[in-house]
Structure formats: C-alpha cells, structure tokens
Scaffold this motif. Structure first.
Motif, PDB file in Angstrom:
ATOM      1  N   VAL A  86       0.832  -1.200   0.000  1.00 37.58           N
ATOM      2  CA  VAL A  86       0.000   0.000   0.000  1.00 37.58           C
ATOM      3  C   VAL A  86       0.868   1.253   0.000  1.00 37.58           C
ATOM      4  O   VAL A  86       0.578   2.223  -0.706  1.00 37.58           O
ATOM      5  CB  VAL A  86      -0.970  -0.006   1.199  1.00 37.58           C
ATOM      6  N   ILE A  87       1.945   1.250   0.762  1.00 40.15           N
ATOM      7  CA  ILE A  87       2.848   2.399   0.763  1.00 40.15           C
ATOM      8  C   ILE A  87       3.419   2.625  -0.632  1.00 40.15           C
ATOM      9  O   ILE A  87       3.521   3.766  -1.105  1.00 40.15           O
ATOM     10  CB  ILE A  87       3.967   2.204   1.804  1.00 40.15           C
ATOM     11  N   VAL A  90       0.675   4.281  -2.591  1.00 38.18           N
ATOM     12  CA  VAL A  90       0.490   5.673  -2.180  1.00 38.18           C
ATOM     13  C   VAL A  90       1.571   6.543  -2.801  1.00 38.18           C
ATOM     14  O   VAL A  90       1.294   7.651  -3.293  1.00 38.18           O
ATOM     15  CB  VAL A  90       0.503   5.793  -0.641  1.00 38.18           C
ATOM     16  N   ARG A  91       2.800   6.066  -2.802  1.00 34.35           N
ATOM     17  CA  ARG A  91       3.891   6.835  -3.423  1.00 34.35           C
ATOM     18  C   ARG A  91       3.685   6.971  -4.925  1.00 34.35           C
ATOM     19  O   ARG A  91       3.987   8.026  -5.508  1.00 34.35           O
ATOM     20  CB  ARG A  91       5.223   6.165  -3.114  1.00 34.35           C
ATOM     21  N   LEU A  92       3.159   5.929  -5.556  1.00 33.28           N
ATOM     22  CA  LEU A  92       2.874   5.997  -6.992  1.00 33.28           C
ATOM     23  C   LEU A  92       1.840   7.084  -7.269  1.00 33.28           C
ATOM     24  O   LEU A  92       1.995   7.889  -8.209  1.00 33.28           O
ATOM     25  CB  LEU A  92       2.380   4.631  -7.467  1.00 33.28           C
ATOM     26  N   VAL A  93       0.792   7.122  -6.451  1.00 29.63           N
ATOM     27  CA  VAL A  93      -0.248   8.140  -6.627  1.00 29.63           C
ATOM     28  C   VAL A  93       0.319   9.529  -6.349  1.00 29.63           C
ATOM     29  O   VAL A  93       0.075  10.484  -7.105  1.00 29.63           O
ATOM     30  CB  VAL A  93      -1.448   7.838  -5.701  1.00 29.63           C
ATOM     31  N   TYR A 120      -2.447   2.184   9.102  1.00 27.07           N
ATOM     32  CA  TYR A 120      -2.647   3.568   8.667  1.00 27.07           C
ATOM     33  C   TYR A 120      -1.562   4.493   9.231  1.00 27.07           C
ATOM     34  O   TYR A 120      -1.119   5.426   8.542  1.00 27.07           O
ATOM     35  CB  TYR A 120      -4.035   4.056   9.074  1.00 27.07           C
ATOM     36  N   GLU A 121      -1.114   4.243  10.456  1.00 25.52           N
ATOM     37  CA  GLU A 121      -0.038   5.062  11.027  1.00 25.52           C
ATOM     38  C   GLU A 121       1.244   4.918  10.219  1.00 25.52           C
ATOM     39  O   GLU A 121       1.954   5.903   9.978  1.00 25.52           O
ATOM     40  CB  GLU A 121       0.196   4.659  12.488  1.00 25.52           C
ATOM     41  N   ALA A 122       1.544   3.696   9.770  1.00 24.29           N
ATOM     42  CA  ALA A 122       2.746   3.463   8.969  1.00 24.29           C
ATOM     43  C   ALA A 122       2.672   4.205   7.636  1.00 24.29           C
ATOM     44  O   ALA A 122       3.680   4.762   7.161  1.00 24.29           O
ATOM     45  CB  ALA A 122       2.934   1.963   8.732  1.00 24.29           C
ATOM     46  N   ILE A 123       1.491   4.239   7.023  1.00 28.82           N
ATOM     47  CA  ILE A 123       1.325   4.962   5.751  1.00 28.82           C
ATOM     48  C   ILE A 123       1.516   6.460   5.966  1.00 28.82           C
ATOM     49  O   ILE A 123       2.227   7.123   5.196  1.00 28.82           O
ATOM     50  CB  ILE A 123      -0.073   4.671   5.167  1.00 28.82           C
ATOM     51  N   ALA A 126       5.212   7.099   6.440  1.00 28.52           N
ATOM     52  CA  ALA A 126       6.059   6.825   5.282  1.00 28.52           C
ATOM     53  C   ALA A 126       5.864   7.842   4.166  1.00 28.52           C
ATOM     54  O   ALA A 126       6.803   8.131   3.406  1.00 28.52           O
ATOM     55  CB  ALA A 126       5.780   5.421   4.751  1.00 28.52           C
ATOM     56  N   VAL A 127       4.655   8.378   4.042  1.00 26.59           N
ATOM     57  CA  VAL A 127       4.355   9.326   2.955  1.00 26.59           C
ATOM     58  C   VAL A 127       3.700  10.552   3.585  1.00 26.59           C
ATOM     59  O   VAL A 127       2.470  10.687   3.598  1.00 26.59           O
ATOM     60  CB  VAL A 127       3.440   8.697   1.886  1.00 26.59           C
ATOM     61  N   PRO A 128       4.519  11.484   4.089  1.00 27.46           N
ATOM     62  CA  PRO A 128       3.967  12.593   4.880  1.00 27.46           C
ATOM     63  C   PRO A 128       3.287  13.687   4.067  1.00 27.46           C
ATOM     64  O   PRO A 128       2.679  14.582   4.650  1.00 27.46           O
ATOM     65  CB  PRO A 128       5.207  13.146   5.595  1.00 27.46           C
TER      66      PRO A 128
END
Length: 292
Positions: A86-87, A90-93, A120-123, A126-128
């Motif tokens: 998922v991370i 998210v980075r791709l988006v 969700y906390e990890a996401i 990782a992508v602030p």
C-alpha cells in the motif's frame, strides 16, 4: 480538500486488444465534467485497480490529471494486500501529482483493529505529503474500519474523510453524528445516497456516475438547493438500476451501462466475466426505465 458533490469512481476502459483505452477515458472525463461532477476517483474498485499493472496505473493517473487539470478534485485509489504494498501504491499516486488517496483495509491479511491502526499510522509516517480518505468496504476486504480506528484518527488533520460502503445505514448515521467536524462523510452505498445526505454526507463517490452522470448531479443539485422532494424523485427513478448494480456483478454492470450510454469501455478483466445476454437484457430494462 473539501469533499463535496459527485465524485465518480472511474471505470477503466479497455480497447479490443485489452489495453487501457486512454482516449475513451478522456471522453468519459469530459462527459462527466460537462454534467457537473466535482472531481474523480481513479484506481478504485470500479476501476479494477487490482487487475492493473503499475505502469497502467501510472498512465491512468497521468491521463486523469492532464484532462481534468484544475476543473475538479482528485483522489487516487491506493490499495494492496499488505502495508508495504500500500505504501508503494500511495507513493505511486503521490508521484503522479495527487495529494489525496483513498485507502481500504488490506485484503486477505484480515488485520485486527489494532493492526489496522498501525497500518494507517505506517502509511502516514512513510508518505507525509498526502492526505487520506478512509475506505470502509467490508464486503471486499472482510475487515471493517471500526469506530476504534475512527477514534484514533479523528483529530489527525491528514485523515480527512471516510467513504462508507458497508451498506449499513445506521453506521453511516453514527459516523455523521459522532464524528461531525472530524471526518467528511462520503456515500459509498449507491442505493442509500439520499439517506446519506440527509444524515450529513457531503459527497458521493459514485460508480454509476460513469453512465448516469447527469442524473446523479441533478440529484445533488436539487438536494443542495433544499429541494428534498425533487432529489427523492430523481433517486426514485434511479433506485431500480442502483439496486440491480448493488445486487452483484457491479463492475460489469457499470461497464455495460457505459456501453449503453455510448462509450466502448470493453469488458472487465479476468476473473470477472462479461454479463450474459439474459443479464444484459435485465439490466437494459432498468437502465432504459431510468432514462424515461
């Protein structure tokens, strides 16, 4: 981002060879913008994100962003079966220029609520530089975004809303009442849209908008103007076709609806198979009735 109005959950058109048809995608975007939608959600369930390659996802995000420009809000779907995947999504988006992502619980892993909070906390860590719209769709993930999860993130300014697709109207009502001011509530149960708005939803992330854009925009316009009876009349006309879609084979029916609306979007990718002739005839009956 203010989640308001109609936000189509975009289909992914495929050409005769099975490749993504970006020209048809652009035509659908223009069709919906002309109807008055407020933005778009590519790479969701309706868009068959699970059946796309990373390169196809990047290309779809690019087409949507270039066609829409500043004419609508954009929320990119970013989902997978584990936190690492998922991370990556998210980075791709984010790298495609999107600030907002729609994230459901990871499927198959069946995390506990405590584990889902950690996910969700990890996401977020990782992508602030993205904001998150939670996506509760337990029929697809077999895991609910429970009230314990909502309690944890209710004061986090980067967790801005929730698309509620459980089909449980009482849950949507409770979210609208208990978390008013904390989460923007978006309707994800198409046959309950009127009820959602009555209880505080501000937007409708809507798969049927791909083929009923003018109808769902008309519903929202009437509701926003205080014409509840008029909004009810629109939904009364749409309800049979919405209920048929929600009853099963949702993606195939949205795609067939697009075909009936004049867009060649191709079939869904395997393992989903095309509608049978009998299923098409049944759907066409309620589709045509909605146009009368």
């Amino acid at each position: 981002m203010q989640m308001k109005g109609i936000l189509p959950a975009l289909v992914t058109p495929f050409d005769a060879s099975g490749a993504v048809d970006h020209d048809t995608l652009a035509d659908i975007l223009e069709f919906q913008l002309k109807a008055g939608v407020s933005g778009f959600v590519p790479l969701g369930s309706t868009g068959e994100y699970y059946a796309l390659t990373h390169d196809e996802r990047r290309a779809i995000l690019k087409t949507v962003r270039e066609v829409v420009g500043d004419r609508g809000e954009l929320i990119g779907g970013a989902n997978g079966s584990c936190t690492r995947e998922v991370i990556e999504q998210v980075r791709l988006v984010r790298d495609a220029g999107y600030r907002n992502v729609l994230i459901a619980p990871p499927y198959y892993a069946l995390p506990s609520q405590e584990e889902l909070i950690g996910h969700y906390e990890a996401i977020l860590d990782a992508v602030p530089d993205v904001d998150i719209v939670l996506y509760n769709y337990p029929v697809r993930t077999n895991v609910e975004v429970g009230f314990g999860v909502l309690d944890v993130f209710k004061d986090n300014p980067r967790v801005i809303g929730i698309k509620e697709s459980s089909g449980n109207l009482l849950r949507a009502i409770e979210i609208g009442e208990k978390y008013k001011g904390s989460y923007q509530l978006s309707c994800g149960s198409d046959d309950q849209a009127l009820d959602f708005f009555l209880w505080g939803a501000t937007s409708w992330i809507c798969g049927p908008a791909n083929c009923f854009a003018s109808h769902v925009v008309d519903f929202y316009t009437k509701f926003s103007a205080g014409d509840i009876r008029g909004a009810q009349d629109v939904m009364r006309k749409l309800f049979p076709v919405m209920a048929t879609m929600e009853a099963g084979k949702f993606v195939q029916k949205v795609k067939y609806g697009c075909e009936l609306a004049g867009f060649k979007v191709g079939n869904a990718r395997l393992p989903l198979k095309p509608l049978t002739d009998a299923e098409k005839a049944e759907f066409r009956t309620v589709y045509e009735a909605s146009q009368a």
